[in-house]
Design a protein around this motif. Sequence first.
Motif, PDB file in Angstrom:
ATOM      1  N   UNK A   1     -15.529 -48.753   1.742  1.00  0.00           N
ATOM      2  CA  UNK A   1     -14.331 -49.325   1.831  1.00  0.00           C
ATOM      3  C   UNK A   1     -13.669 -48.805   3.310  1.00  0.00           C
ATOM      4  N   UNK A   2     -13.604 -47.346   3.087  1.00  0.00           N
ATOM      5  CA  UNK A   2     -12.684 -46.540   4.258  1.00  0.00           C
ATOM      6  C   UNK A   2     -13.584 -46.902   5.591  1.00  0.00           C
ATOM      7  N   UNK A   3     -14.981 -46.966   5.667  1.00  0.00           N
ATOM      8  CA  UNK A   3     -15.631 -47.205   6.662  1.00  0.00           C
ATOM      9  C   UNK A   3     -15.414 -48.500   7.345  1.00  0.00           C
ATOM     10  N   UNK A   4     -15.255 -49.695   6.265  1.00  0.00           N
ATOM     11  CA  UNK A   4     -14.977 -50.918   6.662  1.00  0.00           C
ATOM     12  C   UNK A   4     -13.569 -50.909   7.396  1.00  0.00           C
ATOM     13  N   UNK A   5     -12.569 -50.150   6.585  1.00  0.00           N
ATOM     14  CA  UNK A   5     -11.432 -50.168   7.163  1.00  0.00           C
ATOM     15  C   UNK A   5     -11.286 -49.457   8.777  1.00  0.00           C
ATOM     16  N   UNK A   6     -12.143 -48.608   9.025  1.00  0.00           N
ATOM     17  CA  UNK A   6     -12.358 -48.025  10.205  1.00  0.00           C
ATOM     18  C   UNK A   6     -12.716 -48.958  11.180  1.00  0.00           C
ATOM     19  N   UNK A   7     -13.722 -49.634  10.823  1.00  0.00           N
ATOM     20  CA  UNK A   7     -14.299 -50.797  11.769  1.00  0.00           C
ATOM     21  C   UNK A   7     -13.325 -51.895  12.037  1.00  0.00           C
ATOM     22  N   UNK A   8     -12.408 -52.166  11.007  1.00  0.00           N
ATOM     23  CA  UNK A   8     -11.197 -53.187  11.593  1.00  0.00           C
ATOM     24  C   UNK A   8     -10.452 -52.424  12.674  1.00  0.00           C
ATOM     25  N   UNK A   9      -9.987 -51.049  12.302  1.00  0.00           N
ATOM     26  CA  UNK A   9      -9.075 -50.503  13.377  1.00  0.00           C
ATOM     27  C   UNK A   9      -9.818 -50.657  14.763  1.00  0.00           C
ATOM     28  N   UNK A  10     -11.174 -49.970  14.798  1.00  0.00           N
ATOM     29  CA  UNK A  10     -11.988 -49.953  16.047  1.00  0.00           C
ATOM     30  C   UNK A  10     -11.926 -51.244  16.698  1.00  0.00           C
ATOM     31  N   UNK A  11     -12.226 -52.290  15.913  1.00  0.00           N
ATOM     32  CA  UNK A  11     -12.193 -53.553  16.409  1.00  0.00           C
ATOM     33  C   UNK A  11     -10.979 -54.081  17.081  1.00  0.00           C
ATOM     34  N   UNK A  12      -9.778 -53.637  16.255  1.00  0.00           N
ATOM     35  CA  UNK A  12      -8.695 -54.094  16.922  1.00  0.00           C
ATOM     36  C   UNK A  12      -8.330 -53.261  18.112  1.00  0.00           C
ATOM     37  N   UNK A  13      -8.684 -52.129  18.144  1.00  0.00           N
ATOM     38  CA  UNK A  13      -8.349 -51.336  19.541  1.00  0.00           C
ATOM     39  C   UNK A  13      -9.338 -51.922  20.631  1.00  0.00           C
ATOM     40  N   UNK A  14     -10.592 -52.179  20.407  1.00  0.00           N
ATOM     41  CA  UNK A  14     -11.415 -52.802  21.454  1.00  0.00           C
ATOM     42  C   UNK A  14     -10.903 -54.128  21.744  1.00  0.00           C
ATOM     43  N   UNK A  15     -10.655 -54.833  20.976  1.00  0.00           N
ATOM     44  CA  UNK A  15     -10.304 -56.481  21.309  1.00  0.00           C
ATOM     45  C   UNK A  15      -8.735 -56.517  21.588  1.00  0.00           C
ATOM     46  N   UNK A  16      -7.882 -55.612  21.593  1.00  0.00           N
ATOM     47  CA  UNK A  16      -6.561 -55.753  21.457  1.00  0.00           C
ATOM     48  C   UNK A  16      -5.939 -56.661  20.552  1.00  0.00           C
ATOM     49  N   UNK A  17      -6.466 -56.516  19.415  1.00  0.00           N
ATOM     50  CA  UNK A  17      -6.080 -57.531  18.406  1.00  0.00           C
ATOM     51  C   UNK A  17      -5.113 -56.580  17.437  1.00  0.00           C
ATOM     52  N   UNK A  18      -4.033 -57.404  16.774  1.00  0.00           N
ATOM     53  CA  UNK A  18      -3.026 -56.892  16.006  1.00  0.00           C
ATOM     54  C   UNK A  18      -2.788 -57.627  14.771  1.00  0.00           C
ATOM     55  N   UNK A  19      -2.010 -56.954  13.880  1.00  0.00           N
ATOM     56  CA  UNK A  19      -1.997 -57.455  12.345  1.00  0.00           C
ATOM     57  C   UNK A  19      -0.816 -58.380  12.763  1.00  0.00           C
ATOM     58  N   UNK A  20      -0.707 -59.717  12.398  1.00  0.00           N
ATOM     59  CA  UNK A  20       0.269 -60.614  12.570  1.00  0.00           C
ATOM     60  C   UNK A  20       1.371 -60.426  11.524  1.00  0.00           C
ATOM     61  N   UNK A  21       2.479 -61.110  11.444  1.00  0.00           N
ATOM     62  CA  UNK A  21       3.734 -61.149  10.347  1.00  0.00           C
ATOM     63  C   UNK A  21       3.093 -61.684   9.298  1.00  0.00           C
ATOM     64  N   UNK A  22       2.995 -61.418   8.356  1.00  0.00           N
ATOM     65  CA  UNK A  22       2.596 -62.265   7.235  1.00  0.00           C
ATOM     66  C   UNK A  22       3.828 -63.090   6.338  1.00  0.00           C
ATOM     67  N   UNK A  23       3.877 -64.176   6.144  1.00  0.00           N
ATOM     68  CA  UNK A  23       5.132 -65.030   5.671  1.00  0.00           C
ATOM     69  C   UNK A  23       4.594 -65.942   4.553  1.00  0.00           C
ATOM     70  N   UNK A  24       5.617 -65.936   3.669  1.00  0.00           N
ATOM     71  CA  UNK A  24       5.221 -66.938   2.394  1.00  0.00           C
ATOM     72  C   UNK A  24       5.794 -68.207   2.672  1.00  0.00           C
ATOM     73  N   UNK A  25       6.341 -68.788   3.573  1.00  0.00           N
ATOM     74  CA  UNK A  25       6.807 -69.873   4.183  1.00  0.00           C
ATOM     75  C   UNK A  25       5.421 -70.640   4.460  1.00  0.00           C
TER      76      UNK A  25
END
Length: 792
Positions: free
Chosen positions: A273-297
Amino acid sequence: MAQQTLKALEFPQLIRILQRFTRSIWGRRRLARLQPSSDFGEVQILLQEVEELSDLTAVEGPCPFEGCLDLTPILKRLVAPGSLLLSEELNQIVAVLRLISRVQRYLRGATDRHPHLNRYRQRLRDLSDLKKAIQVAISPYGLILDQASEELCRLRAEISTTRQQINRTLHQLFGRVEYREVLQDQVISQRNGRYVIPIKADFKGKVTGIIHDQSQSKATLFFEPFEIVNINNSLNLLFGEEKREEERILRHLTNLVRAQYEVIQEDLQILGEFDALQAKVAYAEEFKARTPTLIRQGRVRLKQARHPLLLYRDREEQGFHATIPIDLELTPSERFLVLSGANTGGKTVTLKTLGLLCVMVQCGIPLPVAEGSEVCIFDAIFADIGDTQNLAQNLSTFSAHIKRTADILAKLQGRCLVLLDELGTATDPAEGGALALALLRALGRTGAYGVATTHYHLLKAFAHEEPGFANVAVLFDDRTQKPLYRLAYGVAGPSNALSIARELGLPEEIIAEAERQIGQEGMQALQQLARCEAAQQHLAQREQLIRQEEENLRRQEEKLAVVREKLEQERRQLLDEGRQAMVKAIRQAENEFKDILTRLEDRQDSWGRLRQEFTTKQRQLHKRLVPKATAVDRQELSLALGQKVFLPALGQTGVVASSPDKEGRLEILVGAVKIRLSSDEIKEVRAGDELGRIYRGRWHGGVELPETAPWQSSSLNIIGLRVEEALPLVDRLLDQAVLHGCRQVDIIHGIGAGRLQQAVREHLRGHTLVKQLHHGEQGQAGRGVTVVEIKD
């Protein structure tokens, strides 16, 4: 979520890209099992984990994740009763246990701002005792160490002693006469686990013993003399005991590992799970990705969104910016979009971009979007994209699409996202359009969100009128006849089929034949429709540009507000620091002034020296407390050479005698005195005043003013005053005399008891302005007057 939808949105391809950033088989397996969640709280945690690890990585660097081996074969064998792990396999387990310790140490850097990472650290179990037990017994090279047990240590000591005994015995035999001509060489070797010596085959009957082997040439026999047979037997027995003890040690260590089997499995799952989480962070760094704002509406707003697979392809071939971004938005008032426009214009890519990014969010994967993007959570996502013809079920393309749409309608429940590509195609256009319209109405009644691509004018008109629906078009450049890969909201897009066919190289006679089939009136209608839709697109583009400018202005205002707030905080901080510095300077000056007064009362120094010290301290305090004039203030004070000025500190007027020096100070002539002052210590005389004339006299210099400066008297009567009252008046007289160019003054103190006279003379002897003292002449009352000559 249905695998058919994930496959249509190319989610498996995205997972393979993410797996490139993992560093263990466990992380790759965890990503392979990744599924979107429809639980808002769970998705929120997944995205927060990415944010926390990204923050920790920026401070601590990436987690050291080397040594995560695949223990699956080892753990499978461990389940079998009576199984035994080899030393190399135990070392593989130690490598993974070391990795667990490194991850735990890395996660100790997490703070209160990383609550979810702290939970990872707390979930990892401490297996340091097991690691230590294996390391004590097994060397890094897979050898069982003597220290593994006392019995093993004893057996190996006996084996060493027995070997030495064999060596000694054989070397003694080498020295015997009967062995000298028999020996092929004085070399000790082994055959069948027993120590032997080489003898010549021709002399095999000359000595007694056991022959174990012969060389390939048959000229040499490997011979065990009877003298070492019993010792060899003892050595072999010891070898057997050693092997059994080693097996016992391995079995003991295997049982220790088996006892921690479930804990190791859980730790490996957590590492995955932690390695998969690291992969998400590395992917975000490589492709300038970001976490969007999560809304309930129920709203999706994706700014500058890029399709992840196109972005990956373009980055490899052309660079990050080769992928053209689009803005996608669904709102409660316009929750379903009818997407139209030219073929090859990017309609299907737009459809997949929206669906794949929503799936990524619900898997906790950062998105390649701009800041300010917002995404809601959908209870289900459905997609019918591409040719779904199923030969195995004897379904045509049209039938497959209808069956898929029917399945979607049956499963719609809660907030759902529906993506339909080329709705109502692969059949008669009239019937297909009517059926597509009915399907859109049905979807609208369920409250579903989504996008449907079409070329039907019937659906475009429906989206224009129906509440909850809206048209959106992929833009097409009529001048270049090429798609722009941008969206225009509120307008329908023309198909431009004939233009695109011509651009793609279809023969002109075929195009002309198609135009004749449409007919003159049909062509005019199509051209008119194309012009209307082009005008709509143009207006939509202008509106979009205006909205972008408004958004940019809003962002600039927000940035300026932040800057203003920051400047205000800095101003308040500087004011507080300035006040504290002023209070400190005033308290320090008070102590210094009190010290001067104490020394004056105790008569430790002369009044003149103490007054000069007091004036110096006063000037220093004034310099620290009064802010310096700014460059702007100094520029506003324009003084000409010879201009008359007023000196507030002295209450005198003077004339500018020089230009400003490097420090901005001016030379001012006041009477016979030359003074250097900064511009903030000078006041301009009002306009129209006559300039003075600078001259050089017998002293250092002087100034001739239009009006004579006031001078009251060159003598001072201090008879009847106390010493502390008289001395300040004496200093003031000297200052006035210097300023007015007077070379001599008289101080009338009388004779009396002589105390006042003595105090005045002592004060004047140490004064910096006094050149010489003497008594007055008889006409000046003699000893009752002190004549003071002023220094040049």
